[in-house]
Design a protein around this motif. Structure first.
Motif, PDB file in Angstrom:
ATOM      1  N   SER A  30      40.470 -46.642  33.598  1.00 17.62           N
ATOM      2  CA  SER A  30      41.058 -45.586  32.756  1.00 17.62           C
ATOM      3  C   SER A  30      40.150 -45.226  31.594  1.00 17.62           C
ATOM      4  O   SER A  30      40.160 -44.087  31.135  1.00 17.62           O
ATOM      5  CB  SER A  30      42.442 -46.010  32.246  1.00 17.62           C
ATOM      6  OG  SER A  30      42.331 -47.032  31.282  1.00 17.62           O
ATOM      7  N   SER A  35      40.941 -42.288  28.237  1.00 18.52           N
ATOM      8  CA  SER A  35      42.365 -42.485  27.972  1.00 18.52           C
ATOM      9  C   SER A  35      42.547 -43.252  26.667  1.00 18.52           C
ATOM     10  O   SER A  35      41.616 -43.857  26.145  1.00 18.52           O
ATOM     11  CB  SER A  35      43.018 -43.250  29.122  1.00 18.52           C
ATOM     12  OG  SER A  35      42.547 -44.581  29.129  1.00 18.52           O
ATOM     13  N   MET A  40      47.593 -47.126  27.514  1.00 17.02           N
ATOM     14  CA  MET A  40      47.324 -47.879  28.740  1.00 17.02           C
ATOM     15  C   MET A  40      47.921 -49.280  28.646  1.00 17.02           C
ATOM     16  O   MET A  40      48.502 -49.772  29.613  1.00 17.02           O
ATOM     17  CB  MET A  40      45.809 -47.935  28.997  1.00 17.02           C
ATOM     18  CG  MET A  40      45.455 -48.491  30.331  1.00 17.02           C
ATOM     19  SD  MET A  40      46.164 -47.468  31.642  1.00 17.02           S
ATOM     20  CE  MET A  40      45.626 -48.347  33.064  1.00 17.02           C
TER      21      MET A  40
END
Length: 156
Positions: A30, A35, A40
């Motif tokens: 990610s 991100s 996350m």
């Protein structure tokens, strides 16, 4: 328990090593997409029923791996004879980065375990062909640098 009613509380437990590695892989993957780490971690906590501490440890290790990319990525590029580095899929590239980090910077983990775990991640998150590609790259880098792996961390 009174009158046969049981209230179940969701139990958050530390992650076993394989699940921790999968979480680490997903955090690394990610991060390739810019991100937000906090989002996350929250997502992974919900999906894996893991503690905030376990996810924070995974994020910290992901940061260590990212810090070593200037040493790790050239190894991948030089060992990949089939594809230029930029054409390696993100899943395979992330697994290779994690595998090479474990080979060179995690002396407590036997090299064969690091390679076997990378192959396992490929089978779970990649394509059938990706495990062969990742195995070939990791095995080639390992054999080329076997002496430095057992003695001290990589110095490129």
């Amino acid at each position: 328990m009174r009158y046969g009613i049981v209230l179940l509380k969701e139990v958050l437990m530390p992650l076993p090593p394989q699940k921790f590695r999968e979480a680490l892989f997903q955090i690394l993957y990610s991060s390739d997409f810019d991100s937000q780490p906090d989002e996350m971690i929250a997502f992974m906590m919900g999906e894996l029923k893991a503690t905030h501490r376990a996810m924070a440890e995974a994020q910290a290790q992901a940061n260590q791996i990212v810090a070593q990319l200037p040493k790790i990525d050239p190894l991948i590029a030089s060992a990949s004879t089939e594809y230029p580095f930029e054409r390696i899929s993100r899943v395979e590239r992330t697994i290779l980065r994690l595998g090479l980090f474990e080979l060179f910077f995690t002396p407590s983990l036997p090299p064969k375990v690091a390679i076997a775990e990378a192959i396992r991640l490929c089978r779970k998150f990649g394509t059938p062909e990706s495990s062969q590609f990742v195995h070939a790259i990791l095995d080639g880098v390992y054999k080329k640098n076997e002496a430095s792996i057992s003695k001290e961390p990589l110095s490129v």
